[in-house]
Motif scaffolding. Structure first.
Motif, mmCIF file in Angstrom:
data_model
loop_
_atom_site.group_PDB
_atom_site.id
_atom_site.type_symbol
_atom_site.label_atom_id
_atom_site.label_comp_id
_atom_site.label_asym_id
_atom_site.label_seq_id
_atom_site.Cartn_x
_atom_site.Cartn_y
_atom_site.Cartn_z
ATOM 1 N N SER A 75 0.821 -1.217 0.000
ATOM 2 C CA SER A 75 0.000 0.000 0.000
ATOM 3 C C SER A 75 0.854 1.266 0.000
ATOM 4 O O SER A 75 0.412 2.310 -0.470
ATOM 5 C CB SER A 75 -0.967 0.002 1.195
ATOM 6 O OG SER A 75 -0.303 0.331 2.405
ATOM 7 N N PHE A 76 2.079 1.196 0.516
ATOM 8 C CA PHE A 76 2.960 2.359 0.493
ATOM 9 C C PHE A 76 3.351 2.732 -0.935
ATOM 10 O O PHE A 76 3.688 3.885 -1.196
ATOM 11 C CB PHE A 76 4.242 2.096 1.299
ATOM 12 C CG PHE A 76 4.026 2.062 2.782
ATOM 13 C CD1 PHE A 76 3.564 3.182 3.456
ATOM 14 C CD2 PHE A 76 4.287 0.915 3.498
ATOM 15 C CE1 PHE A 76 3.374 3.150 4.831
ATOM 16 C CE2 PHE A 76 4.109 0.876 4.865
ATOM 17 C CZ PHE A 76 3.645 1.995 5.543
ATOM 18 N N GLY A 81 -1.787 6.298 -3.543
ATOM 19 C CA GLY A 81 -1.766 6.116 -2.090
ATOM 20 C C GLY A 81 -2.515 4.870 -1.654
ATOM 21 O O GLY A 81 -3.155 4.195 -2.459
#
Length: 167
Positions: A75-76, A81
């Motif tokens: 997810s980073f 985002g």
């Protein structure tokens, strides 16, 4: 890669095929779960079967927590985002892994194994869906459906042993 005052831009290419290292690090961690279930099956009714099953549950729970971390890590680097689906998946997988670990530590093997089976089943189902939208690497669409059944079947064997134990 491009760095500026506001951040960093990364351009990445993901293969659709399963990379060799994903095969090694995907199936390798499943082997102790399979071996633990096979050993517990072989030792049924003997003093060490409980210890083998418990160690396998602890190990499987730690891997499930790791898989939750994989979702957070990806997810980073997700374009735009982190997505809500990635964060919810991470929290659910981590909760199931931690809950399983705690249940096993309290001697509640059936709930522990049920949480593990559910967690690994969710990975098998959700990762291919999330791969289509960039929530996980593309290769997970092909890897998870053949990787996770090893854990699911092995944990189901441990559950069957526990449910059919005379004690």
């Amino acid at each position: 890669m491009r760095d500026d005052a506001t951040g960093r831009t990364i351009l990445a290419h993901e293969p659709r095929r399963i990379p060799w290292l994903d095969l090694v690090f995907g199936f390798g961690p499943m082997l102790p779960i399979v071996a633990g279930a096979a050993t517990a099956w072989w030792l049924q009714g003997q003093p060490l079967d409980y210890l083998v099953a418990l160690a396998t549950q602890f190990y499987a729970a730690s891997i499930l927590c790791f898989l939750a971390g994989v979702h957070r890590g990806v997810s980073f680097r997700t374009e735009g985002g982190p997505r809500l689906s990635q964060l919810v998946t991470m929290l659910v997988l981590y909760g199931l892994g931690l809950g399983s670990l705690l249940a096993a530590a309290m001697g509640k093997a059936v709930p522990s194994l049920a949480m593990l089976i559910l967690g690994y089943l969710l990975v098998a189902v959700l990762d291919p869906l999330q791969a289509r939208t960039g929530g996980v690497p593309l290769a997970h669409a092909r890897l998870r459906p053949i990787q996770m059944p090893l854990a699911i079947v092995s944990l189901a064997v441990l559950l069957w042993i526990k449910l059919n134990a005379p004690y």
